[in-house]
Scaffold this active site. Structure first.
Site, mmCIF file in Angstrom:
data_model
loop_
_atom_site.group_PDB
_atom_site.id
_atom_site.type_symbol
_atom_site.label_atom_id
_atom_site.label_comp_id
_atom_site.label_asym_id
_atom_site.label_seq_id
_atom_site.Cartn_x
_atom_site.Cartn_y
_atom_site.Cartn_z
ATOM 1 N N LYS A 171 0.887 -1.234 0.059
ATOM 2 C CA LYS A 171 -0.003 -0.068 0.103
ATOM 3 C C LYS A 171 0.985 1.339 0.027
ATOM 4 C CE LYS A 171 -3.692 1.642 3.009
ATOM 5 N NZ LYS A 171 -4.561 1.348 4.339
ATOM 6 N N SER A 211 -9.576 1.146 3.426
ATOM 7 C CA SER A 211 -8.848 2.011 2.595
ATOM 8 C C SER A 211 -7.764 1.170 1.856
ATOM 9 C CB SER A 211 -7.982 2.956 3.346
ATOM 10 O OG SER A 211 -7.220 2.516 4.258
ATOM 11 N N SER A 269 -9.486 -1.291 7.313
ATOM 12 C CA SER A 269 -9.147 -1.064 6.060
ATOM 13 C C SER A 269 -8.406 -2.380 5.354
ATOM 14 C CB SER A 269 -8.023 -0.014 6.046
ATOM 15 O OG SER A 269 -8.816 1.145 5.930
HETATM 16 N N1 GLN Z 1 -13.118 2.946 6.904
HETATM 17 C C1 GLN Z 1 -12.336 3.828 7.967
HETATM 18 C C2 GLN Z 1 -12.003 5.015 8.024
HETATM 19 O O1 GLN Z 1 -12.418 5.805 7.285
HETATM 20 C C3 GLN Z 1 -11.261 2.819 8.485
HETATM 21 C C4 GLN Z 1 -10.012 3.025 7.645
HETATM 22 C C5 GLN Z 1 -9.040 2.558 8.086
HETATM 23 O O2 GLN Z 1 -8.931 1.361 8.678
HETATM 24 N N2 GLN Z 1 -7.818 2.861 7.695
HETATM 25 O O3 GLN Z 1 -11.635 5.778 8.961
#
Ligand code: GLN
Length: 488
Positions: free
Chosen positions: A76, A151, A175
Site C-alpha cells: 500500500k 482504504s 481497512s
Molecule cells: N473506513 C475507516 C475510516 O475511514 C477505516 C479506515 C482504515 O482502517 N484505515 O476511517
C-alpha cells in the site's frame, strides 16, 4: 500460475521449476495488461522489480532460500519505501520520496521478497472505498462498476485479480478486513503492537496496524511471520509479545473443542439477507467441523462507530499537522507569509475527506469540547474493550460478518459520509480493543464475495489461523474462479 497461492509459487521456486525473474515477469505482464481497468497500482517500476528478482535468484543460488525468497508482494502507498515515491495517495505528498524504509518493508526485504509496487488507497487511509485517492478510484475485479473496499482497496483488488499474489495493507478501523471481504481474499489485522508502525504514514496512531492480504490463510500467515516482531524504534511495538507459530497454526483441519462466539449485536436488521445467509451457512459448517457455537453479547457494539469517529479524527488532526509545507510535502506558489503558506498549501494538498477528519478532530480536541467528546469516546473505548474481555471468558474466538453488505457501486456513498462510515460497523470495535481480526471468503451474493470475520483475544492470532484454516480446508471459496483477467 498468476492465480497461484504464495505457497505454491514458493514450492515451485524451491523445486527449481521456475525463477524469481520468471515469476516477476508474469505479474508485471498482468499489471501492464490489467491495471488500466483496475487502477490498483499507483506506482510501478518494472526495471526495479526485475532487478530485485535477479538479486533474489542470485541469493538463492549462493545461500539458499529465505522465508519469502523471490515472492512478489505489493505494498500500500502508505508504507515508506526508499525506492520510488511514497504518497499515501495524497496530493500533499505528490513529490515525496521517503528517506528510509518502513520497518515492515525492511523485514520483507530481509526475507527475500520482491516488492512489486505501490497500491492505491483512500487518501491517508481515510475511507472504505478507495474513492478518496488523489490518483482516482480503484475498481473491484469481481465487478468493475463496484468499489474494492478501502482504504487498502488497491492491495485487495491487485490480489483478487492476481496482479500480485499477496500484498500489505493497514487497518485502522477495518481497512485490511473490509476490502479483503468485498474482493474475496484473506486479510489479517494483527494484535495492536505486534507489527512495528515505524515508517507507516500515521493516521490514528493508537489504532493503526499493518498486515497481510493474500489468497489463503497460510499465505497471510507467511507474511505475518516475516513482518511481526519487536522494533525498538516504535514505542508501541511490544517487546515481549507472546510468540505465535504462524505456519504451524495453519495445519488445522477440524474445530473440535473450539468455542465460537456469535455476538447478537452483529446479526441485526439492516444487514444484507444474502450476507446473513452466507455467515449462517459458514457457522453451520464450523459446527459440522466440531465447533460449539455460543450465543454471546458485546453490549457496547452500537457505540463503536461513534467513538471511532471521535478518536480516529482526533489523532489524525494531530498527526496531519506535520504537513506544513516546511520540510516536505506540497508548498503553494508564492506564499505571502508563513500563515498563507500553511493554509494555502494545506488547502491545496488535502482532499475533502481528509479536511473533514482534520476539522472534526480539531473540534473534538478543542478546549471546552475535549471532555464531552474525546474523553467520553475514550471511556466508551474502555467499555468496548471490556466487552471483549468478558466474552473471551466464555469462548475461544468470535465469528461475525466482516461487512454488512457486499461491494457497492462506485459513487453510491460518496455524497453521504455517514453511510460510508457505517461500512465499518463490524470491524471498528476490534481496532478500538486492539485485538487481532481476520476476514476470509465464505460465499457469494449475486456474484459478489462475502467475508467471514474472526476475532481472538490479544496475541492469539494462532486461534484465528486454526479456525480459518480448518474452514478454508473444508470449503472451496478461495478457489472460486474470478471472471476477470483470463486464466483462473
Ligand atoms: N473506513 C475507516 C475510516 O475511514 C477505516 C479506515 C482504515 O482502517 N484505515 O476511517
Amino acid at each position: 500460475m498468476p492465480f497461484s497461492t504464495l505457497s505454491d509459487i514458493q514450492s515451485r521456486l524451491d523445486a527449481g521449476q521456475t525463477t524469481a525473474v520468471a515469476v516477476a515477469k508474469t505479474y508485471l505482464d498482468r499489471i501492464a495488461a490489467f491495471n488500466g481497468d483496475l487502477n490498483a497500482f499507483v506506482d510501478i517500476d518494472p526495471a526495479h522489480v526485475l532487478e530485485q528478482a535477479e538479486a533474489s535468484d542470485a541469493y538463492r543460488a549462493k545461500h539458499g532460500a529465505r522465508a519469502l525468497e523471490g515472492l512478489p508482494i505489493a505494498v500500500k502507498d502508505i508504507f515508506c519505501t526508499q525506492d520510488g515515491p511514497t504518497r499515501c495517495c495524497s496530493n500533499i505528498l505528490k513529490d515525496f520520496h521517503a528517506p528510509y524504509d518502513a520497518h515492515v518493508i525492511t523485514r520483507l526485504k530481509e526475507a527475500g521478497a520482491v516488492l512489486v509496487g505501490k497500491t492505491n488507497m483512500d487518501e491517508f487511509a481515510m475511507g472504505s472505498s478507495t474513492e478518496t485517492s488523489a490518483f482516482g478510484p480503484c475498481r473491484n475485479p469481481w465487478d468493475l462498476e463496484r468499489i474494492p473496499g478501502g482504504s487498502s482497496g488497491g492491495s485487495a483488488s491487485a490480489v483478487a485479480a492476481a496482479l500480485a499474489p499477496a500484498a500489505l495493507g493497514t487497518d485502522t478501523g477495518g481497512s485490511i478486513r473490509q476490502p479483503a471481504s468485498v474482493c474475496g481474499i484473506t486479510g489479517l489485522k494483527p494484535t495492536y503492537g505486534r507489527v512495528s508502525r515505524r515508517g507507516i504514514i500515521a493516521f490514528a496512531s493508537s489504532l493503526d496496524q499493518a498486515g497481510p492480504m493474500a489468497r489463503t490463510v497460510k499465505d497471510a500467515a507467511m507474511i505475518a511471520a516475516a513482518i511481526s516482531g519487536h522494533d525498538s524504534m516504535d514505542s508501541t511495538s511490544v517487546p515481549d509479545a507472546p510468540a505465535v507459530d504462524w505456519l504451524g497454526a495453519c495445519d488445522k483441519t477440524d474445530m473440535k473443542g473450539l468455542r465460537i462466539g456469535k455476538p447478537k449485536e452483529y446479526f441485526v436488521d439492516g444487514m444484507d439477507a444474502g450476507v446473513r445467509a452466507a455467515i449462517d451457512a459458514a457457522l453451520a459448517e464450523c459446527a459440522a467441523l466440531g465447533a460449539e457455537i455460543v450465543d454471546i453479547s458485546l453490549p457496547h457494539t452500537d457505540a463503536a462507530v461513534a467513538a471511532y469517529y471521535v478518536i480516529a479524527p482526533s489523532e489524525a488532526s494531530a498527526n496531519l499537522s506535520r504537513y506544513d509545507a516546511v520540510r516536505f510535502g506540497h508548498r503553494c506558489e508564492n506564499p505571502e507569509d508563513l500563515l498563507d503558506m500553511y493554509t494555502r498549501s494545506r488547502d491545496e494538498g488535502f482532499g475533502a475527506e481528509v479536511k473533514r477528519r482534520i476539522l472534526t478532530g480539531t473540534f473534538a480536541l478543542s478546549s471546552g469540547y475535549y471532555d464531552a467528546y474525546y474523553i467520553k469516546a475514550q471511556q466508551v473505548r474502555t467499555l468496548i474493550r471490556q466487552d471483549f474481555i468478558d466474552a473471551f471468558e466464555q469462548v475461544d474466538v468470535i465469528a461475525t460478518p466482516t461487512s454488512p453488505i457486499t461491494a457497492f457501486k462506485l459513487g453510491e456513498k460518496t455524497d453521504d459520509p455517514l453511510t460510508m462510515y457505517l461500512s465499518d460497523i463490524f470491524t471498528i470495535a476490534i481496532n478500538l480493543a486492539g485485538l487481532p481480526g481476520m476476514s476470509q471468503p465464505c460465499g457469494f451474493v449475486e456474484g459478489l464475495p462475502v467475508g467471514l470475520q474472526w476475532i481472538a483475544p490479544a496475541w492469539r492470532e494462532d486461534l484465528i489461523l486454526n479456525a480459518a484454516s480448518a474452514y478454508e480446508a473444508a470449503t472451496d471459496w478461495v478457489k472460486t474462479p474470478i471472471n476477470f483477467g483470463g486464466e483462473a
